[in-house]
Motif scaffolding. Sequence first.
Motif, mmCIF file in Angstrom:
data_model
loop_
_atom_site.group_PDB
_atom_site.id
_atom_site.type_symbol
_atom_site.label_atom_id
_atom_site.label_comp_id
_atom_site.label_asym_id
_atom_site.label_seq_id
_atom_site.Cartn_x
_atom_site.Cartn_y
_atom_site.Cartn_z
ATOM 1 N N LEU A 35 1.106 -1.016 0.458
ATOM 2 C CA LEU A 35 -0.277 -0.179 0.016
ATOM 3 C C LEU A 35 0.721 1.298 -0.109
ATOM 4 O O LEU A 35 1.471 1.387 0.845
ATOM 5 C CB LEU A 35 -0.737 0.128 0.925
ATOM 6 N N ALA A 36 0.661 1.683 -0.865
ATOM 7 C CA ALA A 36 1.356 3.159 -1.265
ATOM 8 C C ALA A 36 1.205 4.351 -1.003
ATOM 9 O O ALA A 36 2.147 5.734 -0.598
ATOM 10 C CB ALA A 36 1.912 3.107 -3.026
ATOM 11 N N ALA A 37 0.106 4.376 -0.859
ATOM 12 C CA ALA A 37 -0.965 6.162 -0.769
ATOM 13 C C ALA A 37 -1.515 5.672 0.383
ATOM 14 O O ALA A 37 -2.617 5.303 0.433
ATOM 15 C CB ALA A 37 -1.624 6.490 -1.648
ATOM 16 N N ASN A 120 3.728 7.070 -5.378
ATOM 17 C CA ASN A 120 1.734 7.343 -5.630
ATOM 18 C C ASN A 120 2.039 6.803 -6.861
ATOM 19 O O ASN A 120 1.227 6.556 -7.615
ATOM 20 C CB ASN A 120 1.519 8.241 -4.859
ATOM 21 N N GLY A 121 3.007 7.464 -7.825
ATOM 22 C CA GLY A 121 2.955 7.924 -9.676
ATOM 23 C C GLY A 121 3.215 6.851 -10.073
ATOM 24 O O GLY A 121 3.532 6.666 -11.141
ATOM 25 N N GLY A 122 3.738 5.860 -9.137
ATOM 26 C CA GLY A 122 4.023 5.049 -10.348
ATOM 27 C C GLY A 122 5.676 4.335 -9.485
ATOM 28 O O GLY A 122 6.590 5.061 -9.178
ATOM 29 N N GLY A 151 -3.671 5.267 -5.566
ATOM 30 C CA GLY A 151 -4.506 6.210 -5.122
ATOM 31 C C GLY A 151 -4.572 5.318 -3.732
ATOM 32 O O GLY A 151 -4.466 4.989 -2.961
ATOM 33 N N SER A 152 -5.720 6.233 -2.941
ATOM 34 C CA SER A 152 -5.754 6.535 -0.791
ATOM 35 C C SER A 152 -6.283 5.618 -0.908
ATOM 36 O O SER A 152 -7.080 4.742 -1.060
ATOM 37 C CB SER A 152 -6.500 7.705 -0.778
ATOM 38 N N ASP A 153 -5.193 4.720 0.042
ATOM 39 C CA ASP A 153 -6.208 3.651 0.599
ATOM 40 C C ASP A 153 -5.759 2.189 -0.363
ATOM 41 O O ASP A 153 -7.618 1.184 -0.032
ATOM 42 C CB ASP A 153 -6.891 3.747 1.652
ATOM 43 N N ARG A 154 -5.362 2.043 -1.637
ATOM 44 C CA ARG A 154 -5.561 1.047 -1.711
ATOM 45 C C ARG A 154 -4.405 0.297 -2.717
ATOM 46 O O ARG A 154 -3.024 0.379 -2.522
ATOM 47 C CB ARG A 154 -6.085 1.837 -4.262
ATOM 48 N N GLY A 170 -11.202 -1.455 -1.727
ATOM 49 C CA GLY A 170 -12.362 -1.979 -0.969
ATOM 50 C C GLY A 170 -12.958 -0.135 -0.741
ATOM 51 O O GLY A 170 -13.841 0.017 -0.537
ATOM 52 N N LEU A 171 -11.369 0.576 0.080
ATOM 53 C CA LEU A 171 -12.210 1.260 0.810
ATOM 54 C C LEU A 171 -11.915 2.783 -0.250
ATOM 55 O O LEU A 171 -11.804 3.588 -0.385
ATOM 56 C CB LEU A 171 -10.562 1.712 1.239
ATOM 57 N N ASN A 172 -10.781 2.021 -1.621
ATOM 58 C CA ASN A 172 -11.075 3.794 -2.427
ATOM 59 C C ASN A 172 -11.002 2.852 -3.697
ATOM 60 O O ASN A 172 -10.423 2.472 -5.091
ATOM 61 C CB ASN A 172 -10.046 3.841 -2.438
#
Length: 218
Positions: A35-37, A120-122, A151-154, A170-172
């Motif tokens: 999870l990055a973001a 987050n951008g790759g 994406g956030s919490d993805r 599921g969160l985003n």
Amino acid sequence: MRVVNPTVRCLAAVLLLLLGLPAWSAAQVRISEVLAAPASDWNGDGEVDYKNDEWVEIENIGPQPAGLDGLYLKDATGDTYHYGFSGVLQPGEVLLVTGSMAVEWQAVNGAGSSGLSLNNGGDTLELWRDVAEPRVLEVLDHLPIPSHAGGSDRALGRHPQNGEWVLFDGLNPYAGELLPPSTGCLPSPGTPNVCETVPLDEATWGLLKSFHLDLPPR
């Protein structure tokens, strides 16, 4: 080419068992979820922090305990390790590393304070084995993280049924058509991945190859 006598190899394996040491199998340990973001307090310290709440999970998919000494996380753009593992991972077990754990490890080892440094951008996350005696330096696993997985919490993780990379979003929820696809399942840091849905998205070979960089030409 050096040929190892089968008798010597067998005696070495028996010695490891007698000493109670985990026999090493590099193929056993792999990255299982990332999870990055972060947009939630994933490390449980009561605060949401873009660096401390990032996380990476590894798993032991083999039939034997796996020694983790000499295993490190890094990205593909630099030479500095972001986190070093130790201990033993039992068969079927997963191990969670948060950004705050990486910061603590870096402070002790004089490796800065960047944490896991997931872009987050790759980005591309790598799991390395770096052992001095005998000298071994190899990449055990590498994971390209496309921008839509940031994406956030993805989270980006292996599907429990087939091991393919999918979004635990599921969160985003992700509504686009890029690979890896959406599942609507929840991230599961520190526990085996769980997801009841199997994505049925079709994709061209070019799209698949753009994500799975090690696919052969067709």
